[in-house]
Design a protein around this motif. Sequence first.
Motif, PDB file in Angstrom:
ATOM      1  N   VAL B  23     -10.130   9.030   8.140  1.00 33.01           N
ATOM      2  CA  VAL B  23      -8.731   8.755   8.481  1.00 33.01           C
ATOM      3  C   VAL B  23      -8.079   9.996   9.069  1.00 33.01           C
ATOM      4  N   GLU B  24      -8.471  11.160   8.602  1.00 33.74           N
ATOM      5  CA  GLU B  24      -7.903  12.388   9.158  1.00 33.74           C
ATOM      6  C   GLU B  24      -8.392  12.608  10.595  1.00 33.74           C
ATOM      7  N   ASN B  25      -9.638  12.220  10.862  1.00 36.99           N
ATOM      8  CA  ASN B  25     -10.151  12.326  12.234  1.00 36.99           C
ATOM      9  C   ASN B  25      -9.373  11.419  13.182  1.00 36.99           C
ATOM     10  N   ILE B  26      -9.127  10.196  12.711  1.00 35.70           N
ATOM     11  CA  ILE B  26      -8.375   9.241  13.536  1.00 35.70           C
ATOM     12  C   ILE B  26      -6.952   9.763  13.786  1.00 35.70           C
ATOM     13  N   ALA B  27      -6.353  10.266  12.711  1.00 36.98           N
ATOM     14  CA  ALA B  27      -4.983  10.761  12.824  1.00 36.98           C
ATOM     15  C   ALA B  27      -4.893  11.915  13.814  1.00 36.98           C
ATOM     16  N   ARG B  28      -5.873  12.784  13.771  1.00 37.19           N
ATOM     17  CA  ARG B  28      -5.855  13.926  14.676  1.00 37.19           C
ATOM     18  C   ARG B  28      -5.980  13.458  16.118  1.00 37.19           C
ATOM     19  N   ARG B  29      -6.878  12.488  16.326  1.00 37.03           N
ATOM     20  CA  ARG B  29      -7.103  11.990  17.677  1.00 37.03           C
ATOM     21  C   ARG B  29      -5.847  11.359  18.276  1.00 37.03           C
ATOM     22  N   PHE B  30      -5.095  10.626  17.444  1.00 31.79           N
ATOM     23  CA  PHE B  30      -3.925   9.919  17.966  1.00 31.79           C
ATOM     24  C   PHE B  30      -2.620  10.631  17.641  1.00 31.79           C
ATOM     25  N   GLU B  31      -2.738  11.821  17.101  1.00 26.84           N
ATOM     26  CA  GLU B  31      -1.560  12.614  16.752  1.00 26.84           C
ATOM     27  C   GLU B  31      -0.577  11.838  15.885  1.00 26.84           C
ATOM     28  N   ARG B  32      -1.137  11.225  14.865  1.00 27.52           N
ATOM     29  CA  ARG B  32      -0.302  10.537  13.886  1.00 27.52           C
ATOM     30  C   ARG B  32      -0.377  11.296  12.569  1.00 27.52           C
ATOM     31  N   PRO B  33       0.735  11.389  11.850  1.00 29.65           N
ATOM     32  CA  PRO B  33       0.635  11.956  10.497  1.00 29.65           C
ATOM     33  C   PRO B  33      -0.029  10.949   9.556  1.00 29.65           C
ATOM     34  N   VAL B  34      -0.702  11.458   8.529  1.00 26.67           N
ATOM     35  CA  VAL B  34      -1.265  10.582   7.498  1.00 26.67           C
ATOM     36  C   VAL B  34      -0.511  10.823   6.195  1.00 26.67           C
ATOM     37  N   ASN B  35       0.017   9.765   5.627  1.00 33.44           N
ATOM     38  CA  ASN B  35       0.592   9.882   4.283  1.00 33.44           C
ATOM     39  C   ASN B  35      -0.447   9.447   3.266  1.00 33.44           C
ATOM     40  N   TRP B  36      -0.857  10.372   2.424  1.00 32.48           N
ATOM     41  CA  TRP B  36      -1.838  10.050   1.387  1.00 32.48           C
ATOM     42  C   TRP B  36      -1.128   9.431   0.183  1.00 32.48           C
ATOM     43  N   HIS B  37      -1.691   8.356  -0.339  1.00 36.00           N
ATOM     44  CA  HIS B  37      -1.105   7.667  -1.491  1.00 36.00           C
ATOM     45  C   HIS B  37      -2.151   7.383  -2.558  1.00 36.00           C
ATOM     46  N   PRO B  38      -2.413   8.332  -3.446  1.00 34.44           N
ATOM     47  CA  PRO B  38      -3.318   7.987  -4.552  1.00 34.44           C
ATOM     48  C   PRO B  38      -2.683   6.930  -5.445  1.00 34.44           C
ATOM     49  N   ILE B  39      -3.462   5.931  -5.811  1.00 37.38           N
ATOM     50  CA  ILE B  39      -2.969   4.895  -6.725  1.00 37.38           C
ATOM     51  C   ILE B  39      -4.035   4.639  -7.789  1.00 37.38           C
ATOM     52  N   LEU B  40      -3.664   3.842  -8.761  1.00 34.35           N
ATOM     53  CA  LEU B  40      -4.613   3.473  -9.816  1.00 34.35           C
ATOM     54  C   LEU B  40      -5.183   2.110  -9.449  1.00 34.35           C
ATOM     55  N   ILE B  41      -6.363   2.110  -8.892  1.00 36.67           N
ATOM     56  CA  ILE B  41      -6.889   0.883  -8.302  1.00 36.67           C
ATOM     57  C   ILE B  41      -7.197  -0.163  -9.375  1.00 36.67           C
ATOM     58  N   GLY B  42      -7.376   0.278 -10.608  1.00 43.43           N
ATOM     59  CA  GLY B  42      -7.576  -0.667 -11.709  1.00 43.43           C
ATOM     60  C   GLY B  42      -6.462  -1.694 -11.786  1.00 43.43           C
ATOM     61  N   ALA B  43      -5.252  -1.276 -11.451  1.00 35.85           N
ATOM     62  CA  ALA B  43      -4.111  -2.201 -11.473  1.00 35.85           C
ATOM     63  C   ALA B  43      -4.270  -3.274 -10.398  1.00 35.85           C
ATOM     64  N   ALA B  44      -4.769  -2.872  -9.244  1.00 29.59           N
ATOM     65  CA  ALA B  44      -5.018  -3.862  -8.188  1.00 29.59           C
ATOM     66  C   ALA B  44      -6.165  -4.788  -8.585  1.00 29.59           C
ATOM     67  N   PHE B  45      -7.173  -4.213  -9.242  1.00 28.10           N
ATOM     68  CA  PHE B  45      -8.307  -5.027  -9.687  1.00 28.10           C
ATOM     69  C   PHE B  45      -7.835  -6.097 -10.679  1.00 28.10           C
ATOM     70  N   GLN B  46      -6.844  -5.746 -11.501  1.00 25.01           N
ATOM     71  CA  GLN B  46      -6.323  -6.752 -12.434  1.00 25.01           C
ATOM     72  C   GLN B  46      -5.726  -7.929 -11.675  1.00 25.01           C
ATOM     73  N   GLU B  47      -5.108  -7.640 -10.534  1.00 25.72           N
ATOM     74  CA  GLU B  47      -4.502  -8.712  -9.730  1.00 25.72           C
ATOM     75  C   GLU B  47      -5.564  -9.560  -9.045  1.00 25.72           C
ATOM     76  N   THR B  48      -6.621  -8.914  -8.571  1.00 23.83           N
ATOM     77  CA  THR B  48      -7.605  -9.637  -7.754  1.00 23.83           C
ATOM     78  C   THR B  48      -8.785 -10.146  -8.576  1.00 23.83           C
ATOM     79  N   GLY B  49      -8.864  -9.729  -9.851  1.00 21.16           N
ATOM     80  CA  GLY B  49      -9.999 -10.147 -10.662  1.00 21.16           C
ATOM     81  C   GLY B  49     -11.256  -9.370 -10.342  1.00 21.16           C
ATOM     82  N   ASN B  50     -11.117  -8.268  -9.613  1.00 20.82           N
ATOM     83  CA  ASN B  50     -12.246  -7.434  -9.232  1.00 20.82           C
ATOM     84  C   ASN B  50     -12.586  -6.451 -10.346  1.00 20.82           C
TER      85      ASN B  50
END
Lengths: 200, 200
Positions: B23-50
Amino acid sequence: MPDPIDFYFDFSSPYGYFGSFKVENIARRFERPVNWHPILIGAAFQETGNKPLIHQPLKGEYCANDWARMGRFMDVPWVLPDPFPIATHNAARLFYKLDGRDPGLAKKFAIAAFHAYFGEGRDITGAQAVAEVAAPLGVEAEEVHATVQDPAVKEDLKRRTAEAIGRGVIGSPFVIVDGEGFWGSDRLWMVKKWIQKGGW
Amino acid sequence: MPDPIDFYFDFSSPYGYFGSFKVENIARRFERPVNWHPILIGAAFQETGNKPLIHQPLKGEYCANDWARMGRFMDVPWVLPDPFPIATHNAARLFYKLDGRDPGLAKKFAIAAFHAYFGEGRDITGAQAVAEVAAPLGVEAEEVHATVQDPAVKEDLKRRTAEAIGRGVIGSPFVIVDGEGFWGSDRLWMVKKWIQKGGW
């Protein structure tokens, strides 16, 4: 004859449908034959505890959008069929029956079945529907009806599906080439690199 | 300032780790900033049953091999850490605390945390381990310990994770750019195309 690319898929798998175009492009580029292997992915899901994407909350919505944009991006026909997903044992049984006497014909049938289901949204669950897909290829409806009810053909598909799972096939599409497995339509770029470099 | 690329991930996600380079390579190529968002994916897994890939029969073995070859292919450090997966709330809490006063520092910390865990196999679960990752960046251990226990910081991470799920984030990594969501490290090629063509 160079070693083949083994291409495993379920006729009810959208990513299997998209992957079928990509794998043939890779095969052509590297002059490798592709062996198509329709399987019943539900059996693999039982092993992995997975279930169809469309039945997973949030993922279902994501995927419906993803399939539509993938169809537009690849410029291949796409409709989200209804019903979806479907049982594909009849289509798979006919495939292997045809494969036994003419692999080229079997692949044509597989392409036609994918196109009918995901390109035109035609249900391909029942024997009659499968017969309609096969008819333009010169396959008689009587043969289709006899094939899908043949205990030996049923057993053959079960065996092939179990064999695929035994080789590590955990989803659709799944490609095995030169002993290495690759899961997912999104992973076919790596198959290309793997063949090119002979692994790494 | 061009619109940012939102990059969602869990610090315990191998594909999040691999995706962070892409993602950083892509951002550099297109001169876009990247906002990093660490999350607790376990919470999403609870929603999706994953559940974590490594805990799924067959898939776990497939993925362990896939991560290793991905590391070799991308030529980035890779070890399958033990323990794996881990709880990443402490790392994520510190990230957002740092992000509030210096986004550049927060990103440096995230890169260091990913490297410690997947590049060197160092456990980054506990507050002390997180402090050791942050120390070379000039972050005091005292601040780390205070941060990870701060109720407001805890609440903030919960809110951000819920917000991510509300935006359709169903796995790690997940990228949202120009209103469109893309799931998976393998799907970052499409992010590139999407930015290039302005969708399709």
